[in-house]
Design a protein around this motif. Structure first.
Motif, mmCIF file in Angstrom:
data_model
loop_
_atom_site.group_PDB
_atom_site.id
_atom_site.type_symbol
_atom_site.label_atom_id
_atom_site.label_comp_id
_atom_site.label_asym_id
_atom_site.label_seq_id
_atom_site.Cartn_x
_atom_site.Cartn_y
_atom_site.Cartn_z
ATOM 1 N N LYS A 110 -79.562 -32.560 -88.949
ATOM 2 C CA LYS A 110 -79.120 -32.729 -90.334
ATOM 3 C C LYS A 110 -80.293 -33.198 -91.210
ATOM 4 C CE LYS A 110 -74.416 -33.956 -88.795
ATOM 5 N NZ LYS A 110 -73.385 -35.028 -88.767
ATOM 6 N N TYR A 112 -67.945 -27.390 -92.231
ATOM 7 C CA TYR A 112 -67.067 -28.538 -91.939
ATOM 8 C C TYR A 112 -65.623 -28.292 -92.404
ATOM 9 C CZ TYR A 112 -70.719 -31.743 -90.279
ATOM 10 O OH TYR A 112 -71.697 -32.371 -89.541
ATOM 11 N N LEU A 136 -62.564 -30.403 -91.608
ATOM 12 C CA LEU A 136 -62.473 -31.780 -92.114
ATOM 13 C C LEU A 136 -62.149 -31.827 -93.604
ATOM 14 C CD1 LEU A 136 -65.642 -33.154 -90.259
ATOM 15 C CD2 LEU A 136 -63.260 -33.467 -89.584
ATOM 16 N N PHE A 161 -64.018 -38.265 -96.727
ATOM 17 C CA PHE A 161 -65.477 -38.168 -96.759
ATOM 18 C C PHE A 161 -65.980 -36.724 -96.819
ATOM 19 C CE2 PHE A 161 -64.055 -38.728 -92.337
ATOM 20 C CZ PHE A 161 -64.579 -37.580 -91.734
ATOM 21 N N LEU A 220 -69.798 -35.495 -97.321
ATOM 22 C CA LEU A 220 -70.368 -34.871 -96.117
ATOM 23 C C LEU A 220 -70.991 -33.512 -96.454
ATOM 24 C CD1 LEU A 220 -70.653 -34.950 -92.992
ATOM 25 C CD2 LEU A 220 -68.342 -33.978 -92.859
ATOM 26 N N ARG A 222 -72.831 -32.480 -76.274
ATOM 27 C CA ARG A 222 -72.151 -33.573 -76.988
ATOM 28 C C ARG A 222 -72.437 -34.917 -76.318
ATOM 29 N NH1 ARG A 222 -68.914 -32.923 -81.704
ATOM 30 N NH2 ARG A 222 -67.306 -34.232 -80.754
ATOM 31 N N THR A 241 -69.651 -39.996 -82.357
ATOM 32 C CA THR A 241 -69.821 -39.712 -83.791
ATOM 33 C C THR A 241 -70.408 -40.895 -84.551
ATOM 34 O OG1 THR A 241 -67.872 -38.281 -83.643
ATOM 35 C CG2 THR A 241 -68.585 -38.926 -85.852
ATOM 36 N N ARG A 284 -77.806 -40.192 -80.891
ATOM 37 C CA ARG A 284 -77.328 -41.067 -81.975
ATOM 38 C C ARG A 284 -77.460 -42.533 -81.605
ATOM 39 N NH1 ARG A 284 -71.971 -37.396 -83.073
ATOM 40 N NH2 ARG A 284 -72.834 -35.957 -84.624
ATOM 41 N N VAL A 290 -72.387 -43.816 -89.424
ATOM 42 C CA VAL A 290 -71.679 -42.553 -89.168
ATOM 43 C C VAL A 290 -72.030 -41.460 -90.178
ATOM 44 C CG1 VAL A 290 -69.542 -43.113 -90.438
ATOM 45 C CG2 VAL A 290 -69.439 -41.582 -88.443
ATOM 46 N N GLY A 291 -72.269 -41.845 -91.414
ATOM 47 C CA GLY A 291 -72.588 -40.858 -92.450
ATOM 48 C C GLY A 291 -74.018 -40.340 -92.376
ATOM 49 N N ASN A 333 -75.823 -39.592 -89.124
ATOM 50 C CA ASN A 333 -75.939 -39.580 -87.656
ATOM 51 C C ASN A 333 -76.812 -38.452 -87.123
ATOM 52 O OD1 ASN A 333 -74.134 -37.513 -88.034
ATOM 53 N ND2 ASN A 333 -72.445 -38.451 -86.910
ATOM 54 N N ILE A 349 -77.512 -35.494 -86.331
ATOM 55 C CA ILE A 349 -77.370 -34.249 -85.554
ATOM 56 C C ILE A 349 -75.920 -33.814 -85.503
ATOM 57 C CG2 ILE A 349 -77.346 -35.644 -83.418
ATOM 58 C CD1 ILE A 349 -78.571 -33.203 -81.947
ATOM 59 N N HIS A 350 -75.749 -32.515 -85.446
ATOM 60 C CA HIS A 350 -74.425 -31.917 -85.254
ATOM 61 C C HIS A 350 -74.412 -31.109 -83.962
ATOM 62 C CE1 HIS A 350 -70.846 -29.435 -85.754
ATOM 63 N NE2 HIS A 350 -71.608 -28.426 -85.373
ATOM 64 N N GLY A 351 -73.276 -31.120 -83.268
ATOM 65 C CA GLY A 351 -73.086 -30.231 -82.123
ATOM 66 C C GLY A 351 -71.658 -29.711 -82.091
HETATM 67 P P1 GTP Z 1 -70.565 -33.327 -85.952
HETATM 68 O O1 GTP Z 1 -71.335 -32.972 -84.701
HETATM 69 O O2 GTP Z 1 -71.461 -33.560 -87.140
HETATM 70 O O3 GTP Z 1 -69.463 -32.351 -86.229
HETATM 71 O O4 GTP Z 1 -69.944 -34.753 -85.656
HETATM 72 P P2 GTP Z 1 -68.729 -35.097 -84.674
HETATM 73 O O5 GTP Z 1 -68.175 -33.828 -84.091
HETATM 74 O O6 GTP Z 1 -69.213 -36.143 -83.750
HETATM 75 O O7 GTP Z 1 -67.676 -35.722 -85.690
HETATM 76 P P3 GTP Z 1 -66.657 -34.971 -86.682
HETATM 77 O O8 GTP Z 1 -66.732 -33.487 -86.511
HETATM 78 O O9 GTP Z 1 -65.362 -35.648 -86.541
HETATM 79 O O10 GTP Z 1 -67.258 -35.384 -88.096
HETATM 80 C C1 GTP Z 1 -68.277 -34.601 -88.700
HETATM 81 C C2 GTP Z 1 -69.229 -35.527 -89.401
HETATM 82 O O11 GTP Z 1 -68.551 -36.181 -90.463
HETATM 83 C C3 GTP Z 1 -69.783 -36.663 -88.538
HETATM 84 O O12 GTP Z 1 -70.919 -36.278 -87.813
HETATM 85 C C4 GTP Z 1 -70.115 -37.714 -89.564
HETATM 86 O O13 GTP Z 1 -71.401 -37.489 -90.137
HETATM 87 C C5 GTP Z 1 -69.064 -37.485 -90.625
HETATM 88 N N1 GTP Z 1 -67.983 -38.440 -90.448
HETATM 89 C C6 GTP Z 1 -67.049 -38.465 -89.470
HETATM 90 N N2 GTP Z 1 -66.218 -39.503 -89.624
HETATM 91 C C7 GTP Z 1 -66.652 -40.160 -90.725
HETATM 92 C C8 GTP Z 1 -66.205 -41.317 -91.420
HETATM 93 O O14 GTP Z 1 -65.242 -41.964 -91.033
HETATM 94 N N3 GTP Z 1 -66.909 -41.660 -92.530
HETATM 95 C C9 GTP Z 1 -67.982 -40.944 -92.974
HETATM 96 N N4 GTP Z 1 -68.632 -41.342 -94.066
HETATM 97 N N5 GTP Z 1 -68.425 -39.869 -92.348
HETATM 98 C C10 GTP Z 1 -67.775 -39.469 -91.252
#
Ligand code: GTP
Ligand code: MG
Length: 151
Positions: free
Chosen positions: A9, A49, A52, A57, A61, A85, A91, A102, A109-110, A112, A114-116
């Motif tokens: 990211k 995304y 979500l 958020f 995001l 993962r 997360t 991470r 969390v906002g 972090n 990397i995405h997977g």
């Molecule tokens: P990704 O690999 O980025 O998809 O993360 P994840 O699969 O571990 O988590 P998820 O798909 O649930 O959420 C996607 C992204 O949204 C996360 O990586 C965070 O950056 C963000 N995110 C998730 N939960 C929160 C939250 O409670 N608050 C905020 N600000 N961001 C969040």
């Protein structure tokens, strides 16, 4: 072999963590079959995304993911979706174990880094969203017989 979509990211790129992240997947024994640097539009980030979109958020995001360069990658290998993962960690970096990407390299969390992809279906969808088929390669590396053994 299984494939997954991994992205560094904008925070990971700005912090100079691209090589660190690539290195962890590469040293594990996974194979990089696609990579590019892109600045996604906010609309594209929202598509990425989409699952979500009801979250409070979601807007922030999508704005964040589109705020600068992202390194989009496809990694291949046995169990790479699930184990990728694990390499990434939970997360919320406050809950990620030390030793994970991470856990070692992020704090909130906002941001972090990397995405997977979280499963076979999302991996397929995300690879198709980010890459054209001709941007991905198929090859056998010489290391594979040492990583997987010979049968
Ligand atoms: P990704 O690999 O980025 O998809 O993360 P994840 O699969 O571990 O988590 P998820 O798909 O649930 O959420 C996607 C992204 O949204 C996360 O990586 C965070 O950056 C963000 N995110 C998730 N939960 C929160 C939250 O409670 N608050 C905020 N600000 N961001 C969040
Ligand atoms: Mg996710």
């Amino acid at each position: 072999l299984e494939r997954t979509f991994i992205a560094v990211k904008p925070d990971g790129v700005q912090r100079g963590l691209i090589s660190e992240i690539i290195s962890r997947f590469e040293r594990k024994g996974y194979k990089l079959v696609g990579i590019k640097v892109v600045v996604p539009s906010k609309e594209f980030a929202g598509k990425h995304y989409h699952a979500l979109k009801e979250k409070p958020f979601f807007n922030g995001l999508s704005e964040f993911l589109s705020s600068g360069p992202v390194v989009a990658m496809v990694w291949e290998g046995e169990g790479v979706i699930t184990y990728g993962r694990k390499l990434i960690g939970a997360t919320d970096p406050q809950k990620s174990e030390p030793g994970t990407i991470r856990g070692d390299l992020a704090v909130v969390v906002g941001r972090n880094i990397i995405h997977g992809s979280d499963g076979p279906e999302t991996a397929k969808d995300e690879i198709n969203l980010w890459f054209k088929p001709e941007e991905l390669v198929s090859f056998t590396s010489n290391a594979e017989k040492w990583i997987y053994g010979v049968n």
